[in-house]
Design a protein around this motif. Structure first.
Motif, PDB file in Angstrom:
ATOM      1  N   VAL A  72       0.671  -0.702   0.136  1.00  0.00           N
ATOM      2  CA  VAL A  72      -0.317   0.085   0.304  1.00  0.00           C
ATOM      3  C   VAL A  72       0.820   1.215  -0.013  1.00  0.00           C
ATOM      4  CG1 VAL A  72      -2.054   0.887   0.905  1.00  0.00           C
ATOM      5  CG2 VAL A  72      -1.874  -1.267   1.024  1.00  0.00           C
ATOM      6  N   LEU A  73       0.931   1.850  -1.182  1.00  0.00           N
ATOM      7  CA  LEU A  73       1.629   3.320  -1.258  1.00  0.00           C
ATOM      8  C   LEU A  73       0.792   4.273  -0.756  1.00  0.00           C
ATOM      9  CD1 LEU A  73       3.447   2.849  -4.580  1.00  0.00           C
ATOM     10  CD2 LEU A  73       4.183   1.605  -2.769  1.00  0.00           C
ATOM     11  N   GLY A  74       1.896   5.105  -0.901  1.00  0.00           N
ATOM     12  CA  GLY A  74       1.429   6.780   0.060  1.00  0.00           C
ATOM     13  C   GLY A  74       1.967   7.217   0.856  1.00  0.00           C
ATOM     14  N   VAL A  75       3.043   8.387   0.802  1.00  0.00           N
ATOM     15  CA  VAL A  75       3.708   9.184   1.898  1.00  0.00           C
ATOM     16  C   VAL A  75       2.984   9.612   2.349  1.00  0.00           C
ATOM     17  CG1 VAL A  75       6.019   7.931   0.606  1.00  0.00           C
ATOM     18  CG2 VAL A  75       5.068  10.397   0.483  1.00  0.00           C
ATOM     19  N   VAL A  76       1.416  10.207   2.388  1.00  0.00           N
ATOM     20  CA  VAL A  76       0.627  11.682   2.557  1.00  0.00           C
ATOM     21  C   VAL A  76      -0.622  10.719   3.315  1.00  0.00           C
ATOM     22  CG1 VAL A  76      -0.035  13.664   2.151  1.00  0.00           C
ATOM     23  CG2 VAL A  76       2.133  13.045   0.968  1.00  0.00           C
ATOM     24  N   VAL A  77      -0.385  11.306   4.634  1.00  0.00           N
ATOM     25  CA  VAL A  77      -1.753  10.824   4.959  1.00  0.00           C
ATOM     26  C   VAL A  77      -2.239  12.836   5.717  1.00  0.00           C
ATOM     27  CG1 VAL A  77      -1.576   8.834   5.589  1.00  0.00           C
ATOM     28  CG2 VAL A  77      -1.227  10.441   7.156  1.00  0.00           C
ATOM     29  N   VAL A  97      -5.738  15.328  11.461  1.00  0.00           N
ATOM     30  CA  VAL A  97      -3.962  14.574  11.463  1.00  0.00           C
ATOM     31  C   VAL A  97      -3.484  15.042  10.011  1.00  0.00           C
ATOM     32  CG1 VAL A  97      -3.458  14.742  13.992  1.00  0.00           C
ATOM     33  CG2 VAL A  97      -4.027  12.898  12.108  1.00  0.00           C
ATOM     34  N   TYR A  98      -2.202  15.208   9.538  1.00  0.00           N
ATOM     35  CA  TYR A  98      -1.788  14.735   9.083  1.00  0.00           C
ATOM     36  C   TYR A  98      -0.196  15.103   8.747  1.00  0.00           C
ATOM     37  CZ  TYR A  98       0.200  19.500   8.222  1.00  0.00           C
ATOM     38  OH  TYR A  98       0.813  21.088   8.145  1.00  0.00           O
ATOM     39  N   GLY A  99       0.511  14.272   7.684  1.00  0.00           N
ATOM     40  CA  GLY A  99       1.656  13.960   8.100  1.00  0.00           C
ATOM     41  C   GLY A  99       2.326  13.138   7.151  1.00  0.00           C
ATOM     42  N   LEU A 100       3.314  12.391   7.017  1.00  0.00           N
ATOM     43  CA  LEU A 100       3.837  11.786   6.140  1.00  0.00           C
ATOM     44  C   LEU A 100       4.619   9.995   7.287  1.00  0.00           C
ATOM     45  CD1 LEU A 100       7.225  13.731   5.299  1.00  0.00           C
ATOM     46  CD2 LEU A 100       4.701  13.638   3.770  1.00  0.00           C
ATOM     47  N   THR A 101       4.075   9.174   6.527  1.00  0.00           N
ATOM     48  CA  THR A 101       4.571   8.199   7.077  1.00  0.00           C
ATOM     49  C   THR A 101       5.728   7.308   6.500  1.00  0.00           C
ATOM     50  OG1 THR A 101       4.015   6.680   4.841  1.00  0.00           O
ATOM     51  CG2 THR A 101       1.666   7.721   6.747  1.00  0.00           C
ATOM     52  N   GLY A 102       6.453   8.168   5.905  1.00  0.00           N
ATOM     53  CA  GLY A 102       7.785   7.459   6.264  1.00  0.00           C
ATOM     54  C   GLY A 102       7.767   5.738   5.653  1.00  0.00           C
ATOM     55  N   MET A 103       8.655   5.229   5.162  1.00  0.00           N
ATOM     56  CA  MET A 103       9.291   4.028   4.872  1.00  0.00           C
ATOM     57  C   MET A 103       8.092   3.405   5.301  1.00  0.00           C
ATOM     58  SD  MET A 103      10.838   4.511   2.219  1.00  0.00           S
ATOM     59  CE  MET A 103      11.416   2.949   1.818  1.00  0.00           C
ATOM     60  N   ARG A 104       7.156   3.743   5.948  1.00  0.00           N
ATOM     61  CA  ARG A 104       5.416   2.504   6.375  1.00  0.00           C
ATOM     62  C   ARG A 104       5.270   2.603   5.527  1.00  0.00           C
ATOM     63  NH1 ARG A 104       4.789   2.453  12.370  1.00  0.00           N
ATOM     64  NH2 ARG A 104       3.169   1.275  11.968  1.00  0.00           N
ATOM     65  N   LYS A 118       6.766  10.759  14.855  1.00  0.00           N
ATOM     66  CA  LYS A 118       7.177  11.395  13.553  1.00  0.00           C
ATOM     67  C   LYS A 118       6.922  12.316  12.771  1.00  0.00           C
ATOM     68  CE  LYS A 118       9.912   7.614  13.406  1.00  0.00           C
ATOM     69  NZ  LYS A 118      11.076   6.739  13.247  1.00  0.00           N
ATOM     70  N   CYS A 119       6.418  12.593  11.447  1.00  0.00           N
ATOM     71  CA  CYS A 119       6.128  13.681  11.247  1.00  0.00           C
ATOM     72  C   CYS A 119       5.020  13.695  11.006  1.00  0.00           C
ATOM     73  CB  CYS A 119       6.652  13.592  10.364  1.00  0.00           C
ATOM     74  SG  CYS A 119       6.539  15.527   9.406  1.00  0.00           S
ATOM     75  N   ILE A 120       3.885  13.888  12.150  1.00  0.00           N
ATOM     76  CA  ILE A 120       2.717  13.602  12.141  1.00  0.00           C
ATOM     77  C   ILE A 120       2.432  14.831  13.561  1.00  0.00           C
ATOM     78  CG2 ILE A 120       2.574  12.224  14.440  1.00  0.00           C
ATOM     79  CD1 ILE A 120       0.061  12.000  11.501  1.00  0.00           C
ATOM     80  N   HIS A 121       1.155  15.958  12.559  1.00  0.00           N
ATOM     81  CA  HIS A 121       0.630  16.828  13.446  1.00  0.00           C
ATOM     82  C   HIS A 121      -0.690  17.408  13.407  1.00  0.00           C
ATOM     83  CE1 HIS A 121       1.040  21.458  14.757  1.00  0.00           C
ATOM     84  NE2 HIS A 121       2.638  20.816  14.994  1.00  0.00           N
ATOM     85  N   LEU A 135      -0.109  19.587   1.793  1.00  0.00           N
ATOM     86  CA  LEU A 135       1.108  19.949   2.259  1.00  0.00           C
ATOM     87  C   LEU A 135       2.665  19.967   3.358  1.00  0.00           C
ATOM     88  CD1 LEU A 135      -1.034  22.683   5.342  1.00  0.00           C
ATOM     89  CD2 LEU A 135      -0.022  22.818   2.533  1.00  0.00           C
ATOM     90  N   PRO A 136       2.249  18.773   4.128  1.00  0.00           N
ATOM     91  CA  PRO A 136       3.683  17.874   4.106  1.00  0.00           C
ATOM     92  C   PRO A 136       4.222  17.637   3.350  1.00  0.00           C
ATOM     93  CG  PRO A 136       1.849  16.361   3.779  1.00  0.00           C
ATOM     94  CD  PRO A 136       0.921  17.404   3.835  1.00  0.00           C
ATOM     95  N   PHE A 137       4.458  17.264   2.204  1.00  0.00           N
ATOM     96  CA  PHE A 137       5.476  16.940   1.044  1.00  0.00           C
ATOM     97  C   PHE A 137       6.407  17.952   0.306  1.00  0.00           C
ATOM     98  CE2 PHE A 137       7.359  14.856  -2.948  1.00  0.00           C
ATOM     99  CZ  PHE A 137       8.765  13.997  -2.385  1.00  0.00           C
TER     100      PHE A 137
END
Length: 305
Positions: A72-77, A97-104, A118-121, A135-137
């Motif tokens: 399941v790709l997608g680095v942004v949530v 919330v929004y952020g980046l999932t990294g390599m997960r 991690k990078c979540i806010h 915004l995040p990427f």
């Protein structure tokens, strides 16, 4: 849950909509009901195994030989917290919330897990889920490289690829630091790039466009596609050159999301969204990004707001 699965490396058609098990949050995880994600360069690079030939074997070793181990790709949530792990302290169920999932990875699904440290806010108060996903990427990548270019001390900056996800963020961040911005992009995006702050816009399709450029305190290649030797000649003495290609991976920092929140809520940062596709049209979304015609961000809307 519904998810877009990357079944092999290849063209957009390798992405298939399937029903898969919902992820289970670990003790430090947030389980996020995803409302929006985005098609970013990292997603399409994994899907297409888009690296130089010498890097393909190492990439297969790292990600999976025939297909990504994390399909399941997608680095942004961007979405709502649906559950929290037993040791999560600063988020609660219902938080937007929004952020980046990294390599997960995992953003192309109805639910995704992300480590709470991690990078979540929390999302900007005045942002929709689609806006937050834009915004995040681009924002964190632009901040990372503009810091390398010492943007806070620069009086002038040249930004190549100024209409893309990273470039459009870089223009706005540079203006936030009161820097004179010269942007390079196609003429069809020039008005938009001026609208979010560029002082000058140069069309790279012009035969002599390079001759119209001066020298600058900082030069940022936000596309990774330019001739670096040619670009470096536009760097002022003691100035800085940086590029998204060949200079490492941008750090994903939560404090960068804090700054993006402040900028967005104050009206200093705009969401730049080209198109929005439902998750069911993930193949078309990737196909459009592959075409090279996009500006800003292409959003994948998982749930309608």
């Amino acid at each position: 849950m519904k998810a877009a699965i990357c079944t092999a490396y290849g063209p957009p058609e390798v992405l298939k909509l399937m029903t898969v098990a919902q992820p289970e949050p670990k003790e430090f995880d947030l389980l996020i009901r995803v409302y929006a994600s985005a098609v970013q360069s990292g997603d399409r690079r994994i899907r297409a195994l888009d690296v130089p030939p010498a890097g393909r074997l190492p990439m297969r070793i790292a990600l999976g030989f025939k297909a990504p181990r994390k399909p399941v790709l997608g680095v942004v949530v961007a979405g709502e917290v649906a559950a929290v792990g037993s040791r999560v302290q600063h988020f609660k169920v219902g938080d937007r919330v929004y952020g980046l999932t990294g390599m997960r990875l995992g953003g192309y699904a109805e639910y995704a897990c992300i480590h709470a440290h991690k990078c979540i806010h929390l999302m900007p108060l005045n942002a929709s889920f689609n806006e937050a996903a834009s915004l995040p990427f681009g924002g964190t990548t632009a901040l990372h490289f503009l810091r390398k270019a010492q943007i806070e001390q620069a009086n002038s900056v040249l930004i190549y690829g100024a209409s893309g996800a990273v470039g459009s963020a870089a223009v706005q961040i540079a203006k936030y630091y009161n820097t004179h911005v010269t942007a390079v992009c196609s003429d069809r995006h020039a008005a938009m790039v001026r609208d979010f702050g560029a002082d000058e816009v140069i069309d790279y399709h012009m035969d002599d466009y390079d001759n119209q450029l001066s020298t600058y305190d900082a030069v940022f290649d936000a596309s990774g596609k330019i001739n670096k030797l040619s670009a470096r000649k536009h760097v002022e003495r003691n100035g800085q050159f940086c590029s998204v290609a060949g200079q490492g991976v941008a750090k994903e920092l939560r404090e960068d999301l804090t700054l993006l929140n402040q900028m967005f809520e104050a009206g200093h940062f705009k969401a730049v969204i080209d198109r929005v596709y439902p998750l069911e049209e993930i193949v078309e979304a990737h196909r459009y990004v592959d075409s090279g015609r996009k500006y800003g961000n292409v959003i994948v809307q998982v749930v309608e707001e």
